[in-house]
Design an enzyme around this catalytic site. Structure first.
Site, PDB file in Angstrom:
ATOM      1  N   LYS A 112       0.892  -1.209  -0.048  1.00 26.27           N
ATOM      2  CA  LYS A 112      -0.046  -0.091  -0.038  1.00 26.27           C
ATOM      3  C   LYS A 112       0.914   1.366  -0.136  1.00 26.27           C
ATOM      4  O   LYS A 112       0.344   2.316  -0.457  1.00 26.27           O
ATOM      5  CB  LYS A 112      -0.932  -0.128   1.159  1.00 26.27           C
ATOM      6  CG  LYS A 112      -2.244  -0.818   1.134  1.00 26.27           C
ATOM      7  CD  LYS A 112      -3.035  -0.556   1.936  1.00 26.27           C
ATOM      8  CE  LYS A 112      -4.458  -1.553   1.522  1.00 26.27           C
ATOM      9  NZ  LYS A 112      -5.711  -1.368   2.741  1.00 26.27           N
ATOM     10  N   LYS A 195      -5.045  -9.856  -5.343  1.00 25.16           N
ATOM     11  CA  LYS A 195      -6.322  -9.898  -4.852  1.00 25.16           C
ATOM     12  C   LYS A 195      -7.393  -8.902  -5.038  1.00 25.16           C
ATOM     13  O   LYS A 195      -6.860  -7.798  -5.381  1.00 25.16           O
ATOM     14  CB  LYS A 195      -6.178  -9.939  -3.293  1.00 25.16           C
ATOM     15  CG  LYS A 195      -6.193  -8.931  -2.429  1.00 25.16           C
ATOM     16  CD  LYS A 195      -6.460  -9.020  -1.026  1.00 25.16           C
ATOM     17  CE  LYS A 195      -6.507  -7.742  -0.255  1.00 25.16           C
ATOM     18  NZ  LYS A 195      -7.790  -7.163  -0.489  1.00 25.16           N
ATOM     19  N   LYS A 198     -10.848  -3.392  -2.449  1.00 32.51           N
ATOM     20  CA  LYS A 198     -11.707  -2.323  -2.600  1.00 32.51           C
ATOM     21  C   LYS A 198     -10.881  -0.960  -3.179  1.00 32.51           C
ATOM     22  O   LYS A 198     -11.584  -0.270  -3.627  1.00 32.51           O
ATOM     23  CB  LYS A 198     -12.319  -1.671  -1.015  1.00 32.51           C
ATOM     24  CG  LYS A 198     -13.306  -2.673  -0.644  1.00 32.51           C
ATOM     25  CD  LYS A 198     -14.042  -2.046   0.635  1.00 32.51           C
ATOM     26  CE  LYS A 198     -13.905  -3.181   1.975  1.00 32.51           C
ATOM     27  NZ  LYS A 198     -12.852  -2.786   2.748  1.00 32.51           N
TER      28      LYS A 198
HETATM   29  P1  ATP Z   1      -8.663  -2.294   1.012  1.00 30.94           P
HETATM   30  O1  ATP Z   1      -8.370  -2.284  -0.232  1.00 30.94           O
HETATM   31  O2  ATP Z   1      -9.162  -0.893   1.493  1.00 30.94           O
HETATM   32  O3  ATP Z   1      -7.835  -2.735   2.112  1.00 30.94           O
HETATM   33  P2  ATP Z   1      -9.942  -4.601   1.213  1.00 30.94           P
HETATM   34  O4  ATP Z   1     -10.906  -5.280  -0.128  1.00 30.94           O
HETATM   35  O5  ATP Z   1      -8.967  -5.501   1.137  1.00 30.94           O
HETATM   36  O6  ATP Z   1      -9.906  -3.299   1.205  1.00 30.94           O
HETATM   37  P3  ATP Z   1     -10.468  -4.819   4.093  1.00 30.94           P
HETATM   38  O7  ATP Z   1     -11.578  -4.065   4.643  1.00 30.94           O
HETATM   39  O8  ATP Z   1      -9.306  -4.850   4.012  1.00 30.94           O
HETATM   40  O9  ATP Z   1     -10.999  -5.099   2.243  1.00 30.94           O
HETATM   41  O10 ATP Z   1     -10.565  -6.368   4.645  1.00 30.94           O
HETATM   42  C1  ATP Z   1     -11.923  -7.023   5.102  1.00 30.94           C
HETATM   43  C2  ATP Z   1     -11.957  -8.520   4.942  1.00 30.94           C
HETATM   44  O11 ATP Z   1     -11.924  -9.065   3.747  1.00 30.94           O
HETATM   45  C3  ATP Z   1     -10.508  -8.996   5.546  1.00 30.94           C
HETATM   46  O12 ATP Z   1     -10.626 -10.260   6.401  1.00 30.94           O
HETATM   47  C4  ATP Z   1      -9.741  -9.427   4.203  1.00 30.94           C
HETATM   48  O13 ATP Z   1      -8.618 -10.470   4.370  1.00 30.94           O
HETATM   49  C5  ATP Z   1     -10.876  -9.942   3.460  1.00 30.94           C
HETATM   50  N1  ATP Z   1     -10.551  -9.760   2.058  1.00 30.94           N
HETATM   51  C6  ATP Z   1     -10.134  -8.652   1.410  1.00 30.94           C
HETATM   52  N2  ATP Z   1     -10.013  -8.854   0.160  1.00 30.94           N
HETATM   53  C7  ATP Z   1     -10.125 -10.298  -0.049  1.00 30.94           C
HETATM   54  C8  ATP Z   1      -9.898 -11.400  -1.213  1.00 30.94           C
HETATM   55  N3  ATP Z   1      -9.820 -10.634  -2.425  1.00 30.94           N
HETATM   56  N4  ATP Z   1     -10.275 -12.520  -0.984  1.00 30.94           N
HETATM   57  C9  ATP Z   1     -10.562 -13.164   0.196  1.00 30.94           C
HETATM   58  N5  ATP Z   1     -10.719 -12.080   1.206  1.00 30.94           N
HETATM   59  C10 ATP Z   1     -10.418 -11.013   1.232  1.00 30.94           C
HETATM   60 MG    MG Z   2      -7.273  -4.780   2.845  1.00 29.07          MG
END
Ligand code: ATP
Ligand code: MG
Length: 331
Positions: A112, A195, A198
């Site tokens: 990040k 992965k 968001k």
């Molecule tokens: P950001 O990009 O803002 O970090 P994010 O999509 O990674 O957002 P988070 O809020 O950081 O979402 O994570 C929420 C939960 O979703 C965590 O338990 C994280 O491990 C899980 N998670 C996030 N992305 C994935 C993915 N692509 N596959 C499986 N689990 C995920």
């Molecule tokens: Mg995340």
């Protein structure tokens, strides 16, 4: 009952399928036989650039989505992280125990901070995993349902808890990551080497609140691999494998079963059917979320009750820790 805690960041207008399959589905399942604490982690969301009004809106939309997905406030304590000041209070002590070297090894920070650039990287992004450790340890959680990307942060949490317990006497239970096989890392549809996130461009991310037409379009334009057979092969065919994983997780059919089902047919057929499977899943979630957002006062009451319950537990942990580390009591 064993305890479970997890959090999700309000960093977008919608959660995505990776969030659901990697984590939120387990939140809903675990609340059946655990004492559950689930939070919208708005403090974490300001570690990257943010807009205040957008953050406020997204926090409420996040809570509504969690309820729409099946988090039950009668079973689970659902709250907003900033409503419980104990998170920050414990975090400071954890920062004093954490070592610069170990925090520097966190791969999510490396990823990040590269994206934000040196000048845009906040100090809070660096200490984020330490706040996350505090989130978990405050509630004496036994299990933490998360995606694969959080495994390293859970290790850090256990290291910090052990360090505290050894030096000051046992205050913390050691939490275990609850990471499910198969769906722990859902990949971005446009860049299946990353992965789904968001914070990546939206084209490769299936949002739960997307119009099903948009969802269909994103799935149809998903990057697939060379060849034409619909078979799972994580190394050689990461894109197709990812689509099969999502299909299997939502339809309940095994990947082997799906390979047979699509034998002799191409990627186009897989995408068409997947768009339907995803559409059937997201449509009611979208509807329920909208209904809940029609009554924001009720939603905020639910969150206030959750915060009050969370503070009872979190307050006990902070009182114990502040005493053990040698802070003079205020009275
Ligand atoms: P950001 O990009 O803002 O970090 P994010 O999509 O990674 O957002 P988070 O809020 O950081 O979402 O994570 C929420 C939960 O979703 C965590 O338990 C994280 O491990 C899980 N998670 C996030 N992305 C994935 C993915 N692509 N596959 C499986 N689990 C995920
Ligand atoms: Mg995340």
């Amino acid at each position: 009952l064993p305890r479970v805690l997890s959090g999700i960041q309000p960093t977008a207008d919608s959660f995505h399928l990776g969030n659901y399959l990697g984590a939120l589905r387990q939140w809903v399942a675990l609340q059946q036989d655990h004492e559950a604490f689930y939070c919208v982690v708005d403090l974490h969301a300001i570690t990257v650039d943010w807009d205040p009004e957008t953050l406020r809106r997204r926090t409420l939309v996040s809570a509504a989505q969690l309820l729409a997905l099946g988090v039950d406030p009668a079973r689970s304590t659902l709250f907003v992280q900033s409503h419980v000041p104990e998170h920050v209070q414990l975090s400071w002590v954890m920062e004093s125990l954490a070592r610069f070297g170990e925090a520097s090894r966190m791969t999510q920070f490396k990823d990040k901070s590269q994206r934000e650039g040196a000048a845009g990287t906040s100090v809070a992004l660096f200490t984020y995993p330490v706040l996350q450790a505090a989130d978990i340890l405050l509630y004496q959680a036994d299990r933490v349902p998360v995606g694969e990307d959080q495994r390293q942060h859970l290790e850090l949490t256990r290291d910090l808890a052990t360090r505290f317990n050894n030096r000051f006497g046992t205050s913390f239970r050691l939490p275990e990551a609850h990471i499910v096989q198969g769906t722990a890392k859902i990949l971005d549809l446009q860049s299946p080497d990353k992965k789904m996130s968001k914070s990546l461009p939206p084209a490769g991310c299936i949002d739960l609140l997307d119009d099903p037409k948009v969802t269909g379009k994103k799935i149809r334009s998903a990057v697939t691999d060379t060849g034409r057979e619909v078979v799972a092969d994580p190394e050689g065919k990461p894109g197709v494998t990812n689509l099969l994983t999502i299909h299997s997780a939502l339809s309940g059919r095994s990947v082997g079963d799906l390979e047979e089902h699509f034998a002799g047919r191409g990627y186009g057929d897989l995408k068409k059917e997947l768009a339907e499977v995803v559409g059937d899943f997201v449509t009611p979630v979208r509807g329920r979320t909208q209904e809940l957002l029609d009554d924001p006062a009720e939603l905020q009451r639910t969150l206030a009750q959750g915060a009050a319950r969370a503070r009872e537990v979190a307050g006990r942990t902070v009182a114990d820790v502040y005493d053990k580390v040698g802070f003079l009591p205020p009275t």
